[in-house]
Write a protein that holds these residues in place. Structure first.
Motif, PDB file in Angstrom:
ATOM      1  N   ASN A 115       0.828  -1.213   0.000  1.00 41.43           N
ATOM      2  CA  ASN A 115       0.000   0.000   0.000  1.00 41.43           C
ATOM      3  C   ASN A 115       0.859   1.260   0.000  1.00 41.43           C
ATOM      4  N   GLU A 116       2.171   1.070   0.129  1.00 40.71           N
ATOM      5  CA  GLU A 116       3.050   2.249   0.113  1.00 40.71           C
ATOM      6  C   GLU A 116       3.707   2.361  -1.261  1.00 40.71           C
ATOM      7  N   VAL A 117       5.028   2.403  -1.273  1.00 39.75           N
ATOM      8  CA  VAL A 117       5.681   2.511  -2.593  1.00 39.75           C
ATOM      9  C   VAL A 117       5.803   1.109  -3.212  1.00 39.75           C
ATOM     10  N   ILE A 118       5.359   0.987  -4.469  1.00 39.54           N
ATOM     11  CA  ILE A 118       5.458  -0.322  -5.127  1.00 39.54           C
ATOM     12  C   ILE A 118       6.695  -0.308  -6.026  1.00 39.54           C
ATOM     13  N   ARG A 119       7.655  -1.162  -5.668  1.00 40.89           N
ATOM     14  CA  ARG A 119       8.889  -1.239  -6.469  1.00 40.89           C
ATOM     15  C   ARG A 119       8.916  -2.558  -7.216  1.00 40.89           C
ATOM     16  N   ILE A 120       9.035  -2.456  -8.497  1.00 40.97           N
ATOM     17  CA  ILE A 120       9.052  -3.697  -9.297  1.00 40.97           C
ATOM     18  C   ILE A 120      10.247  -3.699 -10.235  1.00 40.97           C
ATOM     19  N   GLN A 121      10.954  -4.816 -10.219  1.00 36.91           N
ATOM     20  CA  GLN A 121      12.073  -4.981 -11.148  1.00 36.91           C
ATOM     21  C   GLN A 121      11.499  -5.414 -12.497  1.00 36.91           C
ATOM     22  N   PHE A 122      11.848  -4.683 -13.554  1.00 38.63           N
ATOM     23  CA  PHE A 122      11.284  -5.017 -14.873  1.00 38.63           C
ATOM     24  C   PHE A 122      11.916  -6.305 -15.424  1.00 38.63           C
ATOM     25  N   VAL A 123      13.213  -6.263 -15.642  1.00 39.77           N
ATOM     26  CA  VAL A 123      13.920  -7.504 -16.014  1.00 39.77           C
ATOM     27  C   VAL A 123      15.190  -7.590 -15.178  1.00 39.77           C
ATOM     28  N   SER A 124      15.662  -8.774 -14.986  1.00 35.68           N
ATOM     29  CA  SER A 124      16.890  -8.934 -14.214  1.00 35.68           C
ATOM     30  C   SER A 124      17.643 -10.147 -14.729  1.00 35.68           C
ATOM     31  N   GLU A 125      18.962 -10.056 -14.653  1.00 40.99           N
ATOM     32  CA  GLU A 125      19.761 -11.190 -15.128  1.00 40.99           C
ATOM     33  C   GLU A 125      19.747 -12.328 -14.118  1.00 40.99           C
ATOM     34  N   LYS A 126      19.792 -11.938 -12.822  1.00 39.24           N
ATOM     35  CA  LYS A 126      19.919 -12.966 -11.795  1.00 39.24           C
ATOM     36  C   LYS A 126      18.553 -13.408 -11.269  1.00 39.24           C
ATOM     37  N   GLU A 127      17.864 -12.470 -10.567  1.00 38.21           N
ATOM     38  CA  GLU A 127      16.535 -12.851 -10.063  1.00 38.21           C
ATOM     39  C   GLU A 127      15.529 -12.662 -11.193  1.00 38.21           C
ATOM     40  N   ASN A 128      14.313 -13.133 -10.946  1.00 43.13           N
ATOM     41  CA  ASN A 128      13.296 -12.925 -11.959  1.00 43.13           C
ATOM     42  C   ASN A 128      12.683 -11.540 -11.849  1.00 43.13           C
ATOM     43  N   GLY A 129      12.750 -10.770 -12.926  1.00 42.72           N
ATOM     44  CA  GLY A 129      12.012  -9.522 -12.978  1.00 42.72           C
ATOM     45  C   GLY A 129      10.577  -9.853 -13.329  1.00 42.72           C
ATOM     46  N   ILE A 130       9.738  -8.813 -13.519  1.00 43.88           N
ATOM     47  CA  ILE A 130       8.334  -9.115 -13.821  1.00 43.88           C
ATOM     48  C   ILE A 130       8.194  -9.728 -15.219  1.00 43.88           C
TER      49      ILE A 130
END
Lengths: 256, 245
Positions: free
Chosen positions: B115-130
């Motif tokens: 409900n506060e700031v929503i941070r989303i990784q778009f793409v990532s090499e290591k972890e999965n982005g969205i």
């Protein structure tokens, strides 16, 4: 790394390679079509065997080069079978026509494949078998031809019938002074027999279709429409020779 | 001549048999992916802040992977011509990539939604982005080589899901009659995701094929999302801050 680096740039590079391969194959098959047509024109000409041989051998060099390249590229471009088929049909048209003109018979499919292998290996001695009915030497090198099969052969044969019709009509009206009724009649008998075989196929499989080297039985499909069109043209070729024969043997004769 | 035509008849019969076997296999595959479809049809109706992070997402991914392996093995074992198998083979790959992309999208979204700031990784090499990258898909499905054309088609199909999810979420939230909710922010997140993808697609030199046709609908989807974001912003309904990294 950005999405461009991780997704779109590699995708662009890969798609470009695929597109370039496709364009290269289209260029190569265009040459095969063009030089097969040239070979057919040479066969139609009233020239000596020596001259015919030298003309064909010139064209074989180009056909050999293009087939060699296609054979290599096809391994990674199997999906482009449809782009290649048209040119292969033209090549079959030439081989079957040249053999028919020489022997009056249908070129066996296996011999055609042997000649294609020879062509790729630049062993052009097979020309003696093709236009002089000498023995066909087997090839030692076991090379696979993945981009040609009997379905192409069947479609190429359709086109060959048009050439036989042209040959018959030009033979019958040449300037030698005599009508070649017997030859025309033999060509007519050959085409009739071949036509009958095609009709049997259509009766057995009403929606017979050939597309990308695959036989199917689906009316109104692209392959089926193309098959039916070729069959119609074939029928009209038979009728044209029939009319020529009637003219030669009956209508144009003052005394029978 | 008779012998040649006899051989042709045999080959026609063989091709018909293979076609029928492939049709059966395709039917089995269609049945096998019904549970995947149902799962995401349900997901689409859930509001973003109620999406529960699924602990068993890896189980789902392994189901997609094993389903892919099972059917691609069956197709490759079928001794049919390449042209006959090509369509089904591509369909199996496309559907499998599509479900991996969707499952990853919802998983990352549910993990990031606050409900506060929503941070989303778009793409990532290591972890999965969205958005799963081609390399990540390749590794999950054990491909020797990724077919970018199929990957991009699956990505365009994901965009359609993203648009549908946005519309559903905004409608469902509006019906609940709560004017302040983080759920409206899904429109901004998704609009930014689609915008990034649209920019990426513009880098490609597409020829006139199925990918190009699918890509042509992307601009309408993008336009639709932008309109929703515009309307919600005018009414001050987007209250949660978004950071798409």
């Amino acid at each position: 790394m950005s999405s461009d680096d991780l997704i779109f740039i590699p995708a662009r590079d890969e798609l470009r390679i695929k597109q370039d391969d496709r364009e290269e194959i289209i260029r190569l098959v265009r040459d095969i079509t063009s030089y097969s047509k040239k070979c057919i024109f040479s066969c139609h000409r009233s020239i000596g065997l020596k001259k015919l041989k030298s003309e064909l051998l010139e064209y074989f060099k180009i056909l050999s080069d293009r087939l060699k390249k296609i054979r290599i590229m096809y391994i990674t471009n199997l999906h482009l079978r449809g782009n290649i088929s048209g040119a292969i049909e033209e090549l079959i048209e030439f081989f079957t026509f040249a053999y028919f003109k020489n022997t009056g018979k249908l070129l066996p499919y296996n011999d055609f494949i042997i000649m294609i292998k020879c062509l790729i290996l630049e062993k052009f001695e097979f020309i003696d078998y093709l236009i002089e009915d000498k023995e066909l030497e087997k090839v030692d090198d076991e090379i696979e031809i993945d981009f040609i099969d009997t379905s192409d052969y069947l479609m190429g044969l359709f086109d060959c019938t048009g050439e036989i019709m042209r040959l018959s009509i030009s033979q019958s009206t040449n300037t030698s002074g005599n009508f070649k009724a017997k030859e025309t009649w033999e060509n007519y008998k050959f085409l009739q027999k071949l036509y009958e075989q095609f009709i049997i196929l259509v009766q057995l499989y009403p929606g017979i279709s050939i597309y990308k080297g695959i036989y199917d039985n689906s009316i109104n499909s692209k392959g089926s429409i193309s098959f039916k069109k070729k069959l119609e043209v074939f029928e009209s070729s038979v009728k044209k020779i029939e009319a020529t024969l009637i003219d030669m043997l009956v209508s144009d004769k003052e005394i029978i | 001549m008779d012998q040649f035509f006899k051989e042709i008849k045999n080959q026609i019969e063989t091709d018909f048999e293979k076609k029928s076997a492939l049709q059966d296999l395709e039917h089995q595959f269609d049945v096998s992916i019904i549970p995947f479809k149902s799962k995401f049809n349900d997901k689409i109706t859930i509001l973003p802040n109620k999406l529960k992070s699924e602990e068993n997402v890896s189980v789902f991914i392994s189901e997609v992977v094993s389903n892919y392996e099972k059917f691609s093995k069956s197709v490759s074992e079928l001794n049919a011509k390449f042209g006959q198998k090509e369509r089904l083979q591509n369909k199996i790959v496309e559907e499998s990539i599509y479900y991996l992309l969707i499952s990853n999208y919802f998983q990352v979204l549910s993990n990031s939604y606050t409900n506060e700031v929503i941070r989303i990784q778009f793409v990532s090499e290591k972890e999965n982005g969205i958005i799963l990258t081609p390399e990540q898909v390749k590794s999950l499905l054990n491909f020797d080589k990724i077919d970018y054309q199929i990957y991009l088609i699956s990505l365009l199909k994901l965009i359609e899901v993203i648009v549908e999810y946005t519309l559903n979420s905004v409608i469902n939230q509006s019906i609940e009659n709560e004017s302040i909710s983080s759920n409206y922010s899904i429109s901004l997140i998704n609009s930014q995701i689609v915008s990034k993808l649209q920019n990426g697609f513009q880098l490609l030199d597409l020829k006139n094929d199925i990918l190009r046709k699918k890509y042509d609908s992307l601009k309408y989807n993008y336009q639709r999302l932008n309109k929703i974001v515009y309307d919600l912003t005018l009414r001050n309904l987007i209250t949660t801050k978004i950071e798409l990294l």
